[in-house]
Motif scaffolding. Structure first.
Motif, PDB file in Angstrom:
ATOM      1  N   ARG A   1     -19.157  43.011  29.151  1.00  0.00           N
ATOM      2  CA  ARG A   1     -19.665  41.631  29.202  1.00  0.00           C
ATOM      3  C   ARG A   1     -20.248  41.323  30.573  1.00  0.00           C
TER       4      ARG A   1
ATOM      5  N   SER B   1     -14.939  33.077  26.468  1.00  0.00           N
ATOM      6  CA  SER B   1     -14.555  34.158  25.561  1.00  0.00           C
ATOM      7  C   SER B   1     -13.842  35.251  26.340  1.00  0.00           C
TER       8      SER B   1
ATOM      9  N   SER C   1     -18.877  36.456  21.096  1.00  0.00           N
ATOM     10  CA  SER C   1     -18.381  35.977  22.384  1.00  0.00           C
ATOM     11  C   SER C   1     -19.019  34.661  22.810  1.00  0.00           C
TER      12      SER C   1
END
Length: 305
Positions: free
Chosen positions: A134, A113, A195
């Motif tokens: 992330r 992702s 994601s």
């Protein structure tokens, strides 16, 4: 080698203070004897003191290993034995294979992702912020417990203003304390659905689902019926902090009345958790998760409502 060990625990007092002393014999103290620490080693290095390693001879290249362990043990010596076993196991592998496995994990993580926006400065800012967040989630979200909203694993202490306000100078300091606040804890996890970072959601579900037996017992004692509810602020075992429970309480207040008025009837963690779990199942179609986590937990939370 170093470690911190909990030789004392607030767990029993926490339960008794909120009318749940009867649960003590039904469970185990999650704090007492919990020991966290590790050791640092490297070929060609020797311990010069309790806090330093020195080289035996001049070199241009070093390989240093840091081994960490968190476990509940009856004695520090047992923990040290466990750590020694971990070190022996890790040392069987080569540095090259460890580096390869590390690179493979992160390669798969970044490939599944991404958001990469080009254009003006704002576009670059969005791309950098998403990538950084992330990365923070991946670093802090693979342990036993959920991501801590106030610092994750990157707590670095306070600035001078905060030190002056609190009188605390500690790099492990977290404003808002050690409890989990659902309104903040939930935020990193919703984006993980989009994601595809489903593996990072497991610690959150495990932590809250493991609370259910205690929450069911509390509902029976506090309100005289079945089911469970999750408070807005909880220790990782499921209880309110004593300060939140006691603050503003009258001596003759019913046992189920939380003193802190801001979270007294704040039960949205229950439907919030169910909504997140439902969406997780919608994305993954994980039949075991549905059977073992989603349905039993939702049955209990809905019975409370």
């Amino acid at each position: 080698m170093w470690y911190h060990r909990n030789e004392h625990s607030i767990w029993k007092e926490n339960l008794r203070a909120q009318g749940l002393g009867g649960f003590i014999d039904r469970s185990c103290d999650p704090l007492l004897g919990r020991t966290f620490g590790g050791c640092i080693e490297g070929n060609g290095l020797a311990g010069a003191s309790a806090t330093s390693l020195v080289s035996r001879e001049p070199r241009k290249r070093w390989a240093i290993s840091v081994h960490v362990l968190c476990a509940q043990t009856e004695t520090p010596e047992i923990w040290e034995d466990h750590l020694g076993g971990l070190v022996a196991h890790n040392d069987k592998g080569s540095l090259e294979s460890a580096r390869s496995a590390h690179a493979e994990w992160w390669g798969n993580f970044w490939d599944r992702s991404w958001i990469r926006i080009s254009g003006d400065e704002d576009a670059g800012t969005v791309s950098r912020a998403w990538t950084l967040q992330r990365w923070i989630n991946a670093c802090g979200g693979r342990g036993r417990s959920a991501i801590k909203f106030n610092g994750s694993i990157f707590s670095v202490g306070q600035d001078d203003t905060e030190k002056n306000r609190t009188g605390i100078d500690d790099p492990d300091y977290r404003r808002w304390g050690g409890a989990y606040w659902w309104q903040n804890t939930r935020l990193p996890y919703w984006s993980m659905l989009a994601s595809g970072d489903y593996d990072l959601m497991e610690p959150l579900f495990r932590m809250y689902c493991d609370m259910i037996p205690l929450e069911e017992y509390r509902t029976g004692i506090w309100f005289g019926h079945g089911g469970a509810f999750i408070g807005e602020t909880v220790h990782f075992w499921g209880m309110y902090k004593n300060r939140d429970y006691r603050k503003g309480r009258e001596e003759d207040a019913p046992v189920g009345l939380v003193g802190n008025p801001h979270i007294r009837r704040e039960y949205t963690a229950s439907p919030g958790l169910m909504a997140l779990m439902l969406d997780y199942y919608e994305y993954t179609r994980d039949a075991a998760f549905l059977r073992e986590r989603l349905l039993p937990t939702s049955d209990s939370l809905l019975e409370f409502w």
